[in-house]
Scaffold this active site. Sequence first.
Site, PDB file in Angstrom:
ATOM      1  N   ASP A  98       0.844  -1.187   0.000  1.00 48.63           N
ATOM      2  CA  ASP A  98       0.000   0.000   0.000  1.00 48.63           C
ATOM      3  C   ASP A  98       0.885   1.245   0.000  1.00 48.63           C
ATOM      4  O   ASP A  98       1.851   1.324   0.768  1.00 48.63           O
ATOM      5  CB  ASP A  98      -0.878   0.013   1.254  1.00 48.63           C
ATOM      6  CG  ASP A  98      -2.355   0.051   0.923  1.00 48.63           C
ATOM      7  OD1 ASP A  98      -2.722   0.863   0.057  1.00 48.63           O
ATOM      8  OD2 ASP A  98      -3.125  -0.718   1.518  1.00 48.63           O
ATOM      9  N   ASP A 199      -3.288   4.567  -2.182  1.00 47.81           N
ATOM     10  CA  ASP A 199      -4.400   4.954  -1.314  1.00 47.81           C
ATOM     11  C   ASP A 199      -4.847   6.388  -1.568  1.00 47.81           C
ATOM     12  O   ASP A 199      -4.016   7.288  -1.712  1.00 47.81           O
ATOM     13  CB  ASP A 199      -3.947   4.800   0.151  1.00 47.81           C
ATOM     14  CG  ASP A 199      -5.020   5.141   1.137  1.00 47.81           C
ATOM     15  OD1 ASP A 199      -5.971   4.355   1.271  1.00 47.81           O
ATOM     16  OD2 ASP A 199      -4.911   6.208   1.790  1.00 47.81           O
ATOM     17  N   GLU A 256      -6.709   3.610  -5.834  1.00 51.54           N
ATOM     18  CA  GLU A 256      -7.970   3.800  -5.129  1.00 51.54           C
ATOM     19  C   GLU A 256      -8.439   5.194  -5.523  1.00 51.54           C
ATOM     20  O   GLU A 256      -7.892   6.193  -5.064  1.00 51.54           O
ATOM     21  CB  GLU A 256      -7.786   3.715  -3.604  1.00 51.54           C
ATOM     22  CG  GLU A 256      -9.126   3.821  -2.881  1.00 51.54           C
ATOM     23  CD  GLU A 256      -8.995   4.052  -1.378  1.00 51.54           C
ATOM     24  OE1 GLU A 256      -9.901   3.628  -0.649  1.00 51.54           O
ATOM     25  OE2 GLU A 256      -8.002   4.670  -0.949  1.00 51.54           O
ATOM     26  N   HIS A 329     -10.539  -4.025   2.952  1.00 49.21           N
ATOM     27  CA  HIS A 329     -10.358  -3.621   4.353  1.00 49.21           C
ATOM     28  C   HIS A 329     -11.234  -2.446   4.762  1.00 49.21           C
ATOM     29  O   HIS A 329     -11.308  -2.119   5.955  1.00 49.21           O
ATOM     30  CB  HIS A 329      -8.886  -3.257   4.578  1.00 49.21           C
ATOM     31  CG  HIS A 329      -8.463  -2.055   3.780  1.00 49.21           C
ATOM     32  ND1 HIS A 329      -8.369  -2.079   2.408  1.00 49.21           N
ATOM     33  CD2 HIS A 329      -8.132  -0.795   4.156  1.00 49.21           C
ATOM     34  CE1 HIS A 329      -7.991  -0.888   1.971  1.00 49.21           C
ATOM     35  NE2 HIS A 329      -7.846  -0.093   3.011  1.00 49.21           N
ATOM     36  N   ASP A 330     -11.876  -1.778   3.801  1.00 52.11           N
ATOM     37  CA  ASP A 330     -12.755  -0.647   4.094  1.00 52.11           C
ATOM     38  C   ASP A 330     -14.233  -0.986   3.927  1.00 52.11           C
ATOM     39  O   ASP A 330     -15.088  -0.117   4.117  1.00 52.11           O
ATOM     40  CB  ASP A 330     -12.419   0.538   3.184  1.00 52.11           C
ATOM     41  CG  ASP A 330     -11.147   1.252   3.580  1.00 52.11           C
ATOM     42  OD1 ASP A 330     -10.773   1.184   4.770  1.00 52.11           O
ATOM     43  OD2 ASP A 330     -10.517   1.879   2.708  1.00 52.11           O
TER      44      ASP A 330
END
Length: 557
Positions: A98, A199, A256, A329-330
């Site tokens: 990430d 991210d 993202e 994960h979100d």
Amino acid sequence: METKWWQKEVIYQIYPRSFNDSNDDGVGDIKGIIEKLPYLNDLGITMIWICPIFKSPMVDNGYDISDYEDVNPEFGTMSDLDELLKKAADYGIKLILDLVINHTSDEHVWFKEALKNPESKYRDYYIFKDSRDGMPPNNWRSIFGGSVWEKVQGEDKYYMHVFDKKQPDLNFENPEVRKEIYQMINRWLDKGLAGFRIDSITFLKKDQDFESLPADGNDNLVTCKYKTRNRPGLDQFLMDLKRETFDKYDCVTVGEAPGVQYDEFDDFIGEDGYFSMIFDFKYADIDVESGSDWFKRTNWTPKDFRELLFKSQDAIQKVGWGANFIENHDQPRALSKFIKDERYHNEIGGSALALMYFFLRGTPFIYQGQEIGMTNFERSSIKEFNDISSIDNYYRSMEEGFSETEALNFVNLRSRDNTRTPFPWNAEEYAGFSKAEPWLALTENYKEINVDTIAGRESSLLDFYKELIQLRNHSVYSNTLIYGEFEADDSASENIISYRRQHQNERLQVVVNLSNQTENYTFDNAPRRVIISNYDQFDINECRLQLKPYEAVLVEV
């Protein structure tokens, strides 16, 4: 489009804190991932994406980085990471990390220096503004609630944080900041990473007028998205980022990119796009009106979901490549979100979702635990949550007029902690994740849903995922399932999601009943064969297919 090596990958996302604890301190670590490489290899995945493992105070579970060049001690050491890279490569498994460059932790040395010495160059590494008549510079609300501005102690100034107050935003208007970030990225790529998931990348550019907007909530604030997400001028930052880093390596980049409109996809993933692929959240967030306001629930239908999914696939296919997912994960667990009948929170529901998304055009992502059918938890108090976004939504919901019970329900349904619970490897105490109490409480049903228990069943969801991966990457149908054109089927009834993949003279079709009712589907011509189904028996007669609740099939037509 020209074929690329990363189009053939199957990517498995790991939340390192919750995957496997090798030293029994209750927190997952890099050596824990190394221990489970045989499991991942047996599953068939080809690449691992690991959520942030950089040094961090873990206010936002690693998305608040205090040192880009070091590993957080709770996860291990840099030599552990080097060992993971090497041992994963021995299995033919690549590794991406990430990349969080919109903000740092407030404990990063740059920010510490910016606070300590207002005259230092580091003050311009972040976004500091004068107060307005003793008040914050504007009325923007952060993604995690409250103002985006935090007062600087002893000064009539504020610093900006689009996310938590301990995550100050970097000032990308400053070329020196950009240069530091580029050099850091290149050093990581030199280590042998296959690339990055990037991210919150659409937040790098902020409107420089910093003007207030009409409030949209009872807190008299307005979401900062209107002035900080996907704003004019972002393109220059992203083009420079690509030119100075990614273009120098044969790497994969997954953006993202919330807030990107479909007519902008060419800029992001086209032939000269900023990234290899991006996540599209428009169908993933179907259960809420806004991904950051969980109390604004929707009463969606399978038809609504189908329309969003097909629109996404069509937009991506026109210009480039997508990153297909149903969990991360979100997000909450897919079974709990997409399967409305809880009786099918099992192999049938899980395999229906798997088949539905896995053969879309693009690279499939599997989030840890998805392959064994993990579901949401049920917490009884806000004190049981770790996620800062969950805590914000709880109090914000009550601010907007909902009761404590309603607020807790919203958070249980949508909490990011749902997918961050420790991975259950077996039915023993602490689920084989650790011998110590985990940092976050386990999901209540871990004794029934764990790897050992699932692997012992016939026709398990775990085996179904293995078969899907085998079909996509190592079968006579691979070229069609990977490179074939996507063709939406709008003729099906409202509860059915059906689409075709076509490559040269081969045509395959996915048909999924996304309801607890029996549904009928009629093919244009009788299928040649059923390649895979999530039921032991299927009812197909010439052109007619009768689908049982949550039945899914892949056929050759």
